[in-house]
Each structure stands twice: as structure tokens, then as C-alpha cells.
Design a protein around this motif. Structure first.
Motif, PDB file in Angstrom:
ATOM      1  N   ASP B  50       0.852  -1.193   0.000  1.00  0.00           N
ATOM      2  CA  ASP B  50       0.000   0.000   0.000  1.00  0.00           C
ATOM      3  C   ASP B  50       0.886   1.241   0.000  1.00  0.00           C
ATOM      4  OD1 ASP B  50      -1.854   1.953   0.257  1.00  0.00           O
ATOM      5  OD2 ASP B  50      -2.625   1.317   2.209  1.00  0.00           O
ATOM      6  N   THR B  51       0.954   1.917  -1.157  1.00  0.00           N
ATOM      7  CA  THR B  51       1.802   3.107  -1.247  1.00  0.00           C
ATOM      8  C   THR B  51       1.043   4.355  -0.808  1.00  0.00           C
ATOM      9  OG1 THR B  51       1.153   3.462  -3.558  1.00  0.00           O
ATOM     10  CG2 THR B  51       3.150   2.169  -3.185  1.00  0.00           C
ATOM     11  N   GLY B  52      -0.209   4.176  -0.402  1.00  0.00           N
ATOM     12  CA  GLY B  52      -1.014   5.322   0.000  1.00  0.00           C
ATOM     13  C   GLY B  52      -1.668   6.027  -1.176  1.00  0.00           C
ATOM     14  N   SER B  53      -1.500   5.451  -2.379  1.00  0.00           N
ATOM     15  CA  SER B  53      -2.110   6.065  -3.559  1.00  0.00           C
ATOM     16  C   SER B  53      -3.625   5.886  -3.521  1.00  0.00           C
ATOM     17  CB  SER B  53      -1.552   5.410  -4.826  1.00  0.00           C
ATOM     18  OG  SER B  53      -2.378   5.693  -5.929  1.00  0.00           O
ATOM     19  N   PRO B  54      -4.374   6.925  -3.904  1.00  0.00           N
ATOM     20  CA  PRO B  54      -5.840   6.779  -3.944  1.00  0.00           C
ATOM     21  C   PRO B  54      -6.339   6.027  -5.178  1.00  0.00           C
ATOM     22  CG  PRO B  54      -5.204   9.013  -4.556  1.00  0.00           C
ATOM     23  CD  PRO B  54      -3.937   8.293  -4.194  1.00  0.00           C
ATOM     24  N   PHE B  55      -5.398   5.571  -6.054  1.00  0.00           N
ATOM     25  CA  PHE B  55      -5.822   4.946  -7.308  1.00  0.00           C
ATOM     26  C   PHE B  55      -5.457   3.465  -7.393  1.00  0.00           C
ATOM     27  CE2 PHE B  55      -4.728   9.434  -8.341  1.00  0.00           C
ATOM     28  CZ  PHE B  55      -6.043   9.890  -8.481  1.00  0.00           C
ATOM     29  N   ALA B  56      -5.213   2.812  -6.242  1.00  0.00           N
ATOM     30  CA  ALA B  56      -4.817   1.402  -6.253  1.00  0.00           C
ATOM     31  C   ALA B  56      -5.862   0.581  -7.003  1.00  0.00           C
ATOM     32  CB  ALA B  56      -4.654   0.898  -4.833  1.00  0.00           C
ATOM     33  N   ASP B  57      -5.387  -0.383  -7.781  1.00  0.00           N
ATOM     34  CA  ASP B  57      -6.245  -1.263  -8.585  1.00  0.00           C
ATOM     35  C   ASP B  57      -7.107  -0.502  -9.576  1.00  0.00           C
ATOM     36  OD1 ASP B  57      -5.404  -3.765  -7.746  1.00  0.00           O
ATOM     37  OD2 ASP B  57      -6.595  -3.610  -5.908  1.00  0.00           O
ATOM     38  N   TYR B  58      -6.631   0.627 -10.040  1.00  0.00           N
ATOM     39  CA  TYR B  58      -7.336   1.408 -11.068  1.00  0.00           C
ATOM     40  C   TYR B  58      -8.743   1.798 -10.629  1.00  0.00           C
ATOM     41  CZ  TYR B  58      -3.487  -0.147 -13.999  1.00  0.00           C
ATOM     42  OH  TYR B  58      -2.243  -0.404 -14.508  1.00  0.00           O
ATOM     43  N   SER B  59      -8.912   2.064  -9.315  1.00  0.00           N
ATOM     44  CA  SER B  59     -10.173   2.646  -8.881  1.00  0.00           C
ATOM     45  C   SER B  59      -9.840   3.789  -7.934  1.00  0.00           C
ATOM     46  CB  SER B  59     -11.069   1.600  -8.222  1.00  0.00           C
ATOM     47  OG  SER B  59     -10.380   0.980  -7.177  1.00  0.00           O
ATOM     48  N   THR B  60     -10.745   4.758  -7.846  1.00  0.00           N
ATOM     49  CA  THR B  60     -10.468   5.957  -7.071  1.00  0.00           C
ATOM     50  C   THR B  60     -11.119   5.849  -5.701  1.00  0.00           C
ATOM     51  OG1 THR B  60     -10.469   7.154  -9.157  1.00  0.00           O
ATOM     52  CG2 THR B  60     -10.556   8.483  -7.148  1.00  0.00           C
TER      53      THR B  60
END
Lengths: 229, 114
Positions: B50-60
Motif C-alpha cells: 500500500d503506497t497510499g495512492s488513492p488509485f490502487a487497482d485502477y479505482s479511485t
């Protein structure tokens, strides 16, 4: 073909990390010869387009899908060194922001898609271009040939890495056969997309297709227009 | 087609492919995942970091509508790639206006030749 963390053991991932770093380092120096005021924005667009293209999984039968890898496409459009950087940036964004492809596997993914995909895709493109008749229509065909071969080539290298450092105890020959078989079919999709995109760009701006230099007819006129834009 | 118009048209296509077209993409496993499942090494994969990105797995994150959530992630990915890639290429470019065999627009700077 994004390899997640865990498929390959640490020594193998470190080794591919070293290969990837060396490849990207060389590309950073060599890409300079391919990039100028006119081609640098085009290269940024190519990277963005490959990211978009990789989101489109197409079905290849039996509940399996494939998507564009883009190494051959990028190499034909902007040159092989810049293409390696394009695909590496795509993989970095996918790994960091989309949880697509592992982070410890980033070196593996760069090796497979940015290095093997580009080197094989571009190499076959140049070979095919040498065999095909010397006219503009040969460029998309040669690009498609490069794309077709690049996908099973990357799949073969993954299978080799899995044989060396796969964490699961599976017969390497079984993995190789299945990987190459499916990726030959996916390679057909890669070839179709690559051929269509290259011919579309040649139709509107042949001067922006690096691999078409010396092949496109209205080159000098369009180039002078491009420099002024 | 002039440079700027070509680049904008290309960007628009990329944004449409990632922002709209991706909704219609096949959700079947890709070649590697499928082979991993069939030959039996799919379970050797680790959970994504978990990099903390809000777009993990191509969902927002926080967007419930599936189409919008995936579309926004796709648009974000295209723009991130464009900014990082385009920025890198702009920094790397030759300043004498010649890339390879293109006729230079301005006289090349001798010290810059390599």
C-alpha cells in the motif's frame, strides 16, 4: 504481464533490478540523441498513450485476456532508447500509484517489458523493414511483426526467470509452454494495435514516426512545418 | 496537422481510452495471471504494497460509481505518466534542435556534440 511481488525470490529480483538499472542508465544517456524540442513532447505523449493502452485488456479465449505492452510501438514511434524510458515510466506509475506490478518486482517488469520488449520488438522491426519492399506501407507491417514477436519473447524470459528463481515448485517446462502459447495469441493483439497506431500516425504526421525516416514521402515539407509549430 | 494540434489530439485519445474505454476492457485475468492460476503458482504472490495512492487497482478511493472511479484513475494515470515522462524527456532533450538525422533548426553548439 505485470509480475507481482512474491513470484520470484529475492536474489532473482535483485539481479533483474541490476539489469533494469543498467538498461535504464544506458537509455538515459542514449535517448538524448533521439530527443529534441520536437520529439520530446511526442515521447511524453507516447508514454501516456501506452499507459492508456495497457488498461485495455482484450479477451483471447478460455477466460484469459491480454493487453498492449507497447515496447515495439514506442520504439518505432520515438526510437528504442526513448521507448525503454517510456515503458519504464509507465511501469513506475503503475507500480507506485495503481498497485499494478510489484515494487520489488519493478526491476523484473522493466527487464521484461521495457528492455526485452523494446530490444526484441525493435530488432524484429528493423529486420522486417530490411526484407519488405521500400515503401511507406511497409513500416506499420514491420512494426506489427516486431510487436508480434516481442510478447512471446518477454513471456519466455519470464519463464526463464521463473525456472531460476520461482518461489513455487512448478515444472519450468510447464510454465514455459503455457506462457509462450498464450502470449503468442496475445502477441497477435499487440501486432494489430501496433500496426494500426503506427499507420494512423504515419497518415497524419509521418515526420513524427522515427522508424519511418526515409520511407515517408512528404517528409521534408511536414518537417519544416513541425519545427515551426 | 501542426505539432500542438497533433499532441492535443493524441492526448485526448489517450484520455478517452483510459477514462472511458477502460470500463469496457475484459476483466479476465491476463496471460501471466491465467498461467499462474493454471500451473499453480498464483498463491506465491504477495499482497500489493500500500503506497497510499488513492488509485490502487485502477479505482479511485471514495468514489463508489464503478465507471467514474475507474475512469478517474485512468485519467490520473495518463496525466501522471505524461508529466513524469514528458518532464524527463524535456530535460534529456538536445538543445541544438537536432535529434539524430534531422536537419538542425539552428546551428549546433559545438560543445554540445557527443
Amino acid at each position: 504481464m505485470h509480475v507481482p511481488d512474491g513470484f520470484l525470490d529475492a536474489p532473482t529480483s535483485i539481479a533483474t533490478g541490476v539489469v533494469a538499472a543498467a538498461g535504464v542508465g544506458l537509455a538515459l544517456r542514449k535517448a538524448r540523441t533521439e530527443l529534441d524540442d520536437r520529439t520530446a513532447p511526442m515521447a511524453g505523449l507516447v508514454a501516456a498513450f501506452v499507459f492508456a493502452g495497457q488498461m485495455i485488456n482484450f479477451p483471447v479465449g478460455a477466460g484469459t485476456s491480454g493487453h498492449l505492452l507497447g515496447g515495439a510501438l514506442a520504439a518505432v514511434l520515438v526510437g528504442p532508447w526513448t521507448a525503454m524510458l517510456c515503458i519504464s515510466v509507465v511501469l513506475l506509475v503503475q507500480g507506485l500509484f495503481m498497485a499494478d506490478g510489484g515494487l520489488t518486482a519493478l526491476g523484473t517488469n522493466i527487464t521484461l517489458m521495457a528492455i526485452v520488449g523494446v530490444v526484441v520488438g525493435y530488432g524484429v522491426f528493423r529486420l522486417a523493414l530490411g526484407v519488405l519492399p521500400r515503401r511507406p506501407g511497409s513500416v506499420p507491417l514491420a512494426a506489427a511483426a516486431g510487436a508480434l514477436v516481442s510478447v512471446p519473447a518477454a513471456a519466455s524470459v519470464f519463464s526463464l526467470l521463473f525456472a531460476i528463481g520461482g518461489t513455487a515448485d512448478i515444472a519450468p517446462a510447464k510454465v514455459l509452454t503455457a506462457m509462450v502459447g498464450w502470449h503468442l495469441v496475445i502477441g497477435i493483439g499487440e501486432a494489430v494495435i501496433t500496426g494500426l497506431v503506427v499507420s494512423a500516425v504515419i497518415a497524419s504526421r509521418p515526420d513524427l514516426v522515427r522508424g519511418a525516416r526515409g520511407y515517408a514521402g512528404r517528409r521534408s515539407h511536414l518537417q519544416s512545418e513541425g519545427v515551426g509549430a | 496537422m501542426r505539432n500542438r494540434r497533433f499532441l492535443l489530439a493524441g492526448l485526448l485519445v489517450a484520455l478517452l481510452v483510459a477514462g472511458v474505454g477502460s470500463y469496457y476492457a475484459s476483466s479476465h485475468p491476463d496471460g501471466l495471471e491465467y498461467v499462474a492460476g493454471k500451473t499453480g503458482f498464483i498463491d506465491s504472490q504477495d499482497e500489493p504494497v500500500d503506497t497510499g495512492s488513492p488509485f490502487a487497482d485502477y479505482s479511485t478511493k471514495g468514489v463508489d460509481d464503478e465507471r467514474l472511479s475507474g475512469g478517474l484513475a485512468g485519467v490520473a494515470g495518463v496525466l501522471l505518466t505524461l508529466v513524469i515522462g514528458g518532464g524527463l524527456f524535456w530535460v534529456l532533450r538536445r538543445r541544438d534542435g537536432s535529434a539524430g538525422d534531422v536537419a538542425p533548426a539552428e546551428p549546433p553548439v559545438p560543445a554540445d556534440a557527443d
